[in-house]
Design an enzyme around this catalytic site. Sequence first.
Site, PDB file in Angstrom:
ATOM      1  N   ASP A 197     -35.479 -35.226 -31.351  1.00 48.05           N
ATOM      2  CA  ASP A 197     -36.185 -35.585 -32.583  1.00 48.05           C
ATOM      3  C   ASP A 197     -37.093 -34.448 -33.055  1.00 48.05           C
ATOM      4  OD1 ASP A 197     -34.916 -37.882 -31.914  1.00 48.05           O
ATOM      5  OD2 ASP A 197     -36.715 -38.991 -31.323  1.00 48.05           O
ATOM      6  N   GLY A 255     -39.518 -47.292 -37.837  1.00 47.76           N
ATOM      7  CA  GLY A 255     -38.726 -48.237 -37.041  1.00 47.76           C
ATOM      8  C   GLY A 255     -37.253 -48.300 -37.425  1.00 47.76           C
ATOM      9  N   GLU A 313     -25.236 -38.825 -28.615  1.00 45.30           N
ATOM     10  CA  GLU A 313     -26.284 -39.825 -28.350  1.00 45.30           C
ATOM     11  C   GLU A 313     -26.517 -39.951 -26.854  1.00 45.30           C
ATOM     12  OE1 GLU A 313     -28.693 -40.664 -30.469  1.00 45.30           O
ATOM     13  OE2 GLU A 313     -27.195 -41.496 -31.823  1.00 45.30           O
ATOM     14  N   SER A 362     -54.063 -43.427 -43.782  1.00 40.49           N
ATOM     15  CA  SER A 362     -52.635 -43.549 -44.065  1.00 40.49           C
ATOM     16  C   SER A 362     -52.440 -44.493 -45.244  1.00 40.49           C
ATOM     17  CB  SER A 362     -51.885 -44.086 -42.843  1.00 40.49           C
ATOM     18  OG  SER A 362     -50.590 -44.496 -43.251  1.00 40.49           O
TER      19      SER A 362
HETATM   20  C1  GLA Z   1     -34.198 -41.731 -28.909  1.00 39.68           C
HETATM   21  C2  GLA Z   1     -34.933 -40.556 -28.271  1.00 39.68           C
HETATM   22  C3  GLA Z   1     -34.097 -39.272 -28.339  1.00 39.68           C
HETATM   23  C4  GLA Z   1     -32.680 -39.504 -27.814  1.00 39.68           C
HETATM   24  C5  GLA Z   1     -32.075 -40.762 -28.458  1.00 39.68           C
HETATM   25  C6  GLA Z   1     -30.734 -41.124 -27.873  1.00 39.68           C
HETATM   26  O1  GLA Z   1     -34.076 -41.543 -30.294  1.00 39.68           O
HETATM   27  O2  GLA Z   1     -36.157 -40.329 -28.944  1.00 39.68           O
HETATM   28  O3  GLA Z   1     -34.737 -38.252 -27.612  1.00 39.68           O
HETATM   29  O4  GLA Z   1     -32.659 -39.604 -26.423  1.00 39.68           O
HETATM   30  O5  GLA Z   1     -32.917 -41.887 -28.326  1.00 39.68           O
HETATM   31  O6  GLA Z   1     -29.790 -40.147 -28.167  1.00 39.68           O
END
Ligand code: GLA
Length: 408
Positions: A189, A139, A51, A85
């Site tokens: 992500d 969210g 993280e 949507s």
């Molecule tokens: C968010 C961001 C990711 C990453 C996380 C922390 O989800 O979108 O890119 O930095 O926080 O790990």
Amino acid sequence: MKKLEHDNHFKKLQNMYIEKFTEGEKERKFITEKKELVNIISPGRVNIIGEHTDYNLGLSITAAINKYIFITGYKNGSDSIEVYSEYLGDSGKFLLKDITFDKSKHWINYIKGVLKEYVENGYKISGFNMVIDSNLPIGAGISSSASLEVGVAKFIEELFDLRVSKKRIVEMCNSAENNFVGVNCGFMDQLSVTYGKKDYVIFINFKDLSHEYIPFNIKGELILIINSREERNLAHTEYNERRKECDEAVRLISGIIKERDINSLSDISRELLSEVKDKLPDKIFKRARHVVTENERVLLAKECLLDGDVKKLGIILLDSHESLKNDYEVSTDRLDYLVRELGKINGVHGARLMGAGFGGSVISIVEKGIANEIIDIIGRGFLKKFNDTPDFIECLPSDGTGRVLFMD
Ligand code: GLA
């Protein structure tokens, strides 16, 4: 192309498309008989561990998950984009040649941002109509935004027969989020959503976006996400603040250690960090320590996953949470409560806050048979303490974004 596993979602979406966007019988027939509609399924993602390492060019182990955004659509012969949507009960329309940020309809900016990337990079696209549905909660920290971005990218790639590599899709969707939507996120992500593989987790090195698949061979377990439902009000500002503190740490440390090239916190070992500890402000030292130790934990977790050692993996997840709480200071009372209480239940193998922090979700690895017991115990305790009920999302590693053939 994927085998159809989601008939009902797409049948519903196709009917909705026909209802919303086609007028004459002839046109409806064309769409249904020729099966021209492009159907895309795009997953959410979880982060097992690693993280706040992505923007520090470090390591993570993530997975795409079996919760999805569904997209169906077709060209409309004009240069306008029209989107409905079903999930939000909202719609939007804009011209391809006039893509501007929409202050009042936040969700549409993810779509606009991706289209703008494609237009600016010279890809030939024209107008289309599109309907979207989802069973991926917004969210909850499981990347509905990246799922939508990559889903739209894949949709236009298929619709206009473009040849775009997965790496390029990741880069353009990430750029859309940073430069158009205005969220300064790392690559985790978009990469996880794009490269997901059923039954595997993804070990990522953000230095070069290289990755390898590790079997999620802890067959008796599933991933349980618990959404604290705490709004991540601070997430945006504090997230950017943490990024700046990490940059500051790199600047200070490379000023002290001149003989080595230090470009990111992932170039720093634990030993080197302790050598410079006394010369760093306490806060900056703590931020750096989180990143350095989190990278180490990712490597340990990788070994555990390869060995199927779920108990040890659980301990590493708990250590990660402690570091996020004490050194990176991104946890909250609700998240700490969930991690602590989960740790008391037999059959739960560790837990930690997942994503940026300041609210959002906790991830835990749990024995399949006890999910209901957890939902009951944690749900009751949480209600008593916070007068609120968390959401529980059970998931498993899934394939990344792809096209689905409609076989009706
Ligand atoms: C968010 C961001 C990711 C990453 C996380 C922390 O989800 O979108 O890119 O930095 O926080 O790990």
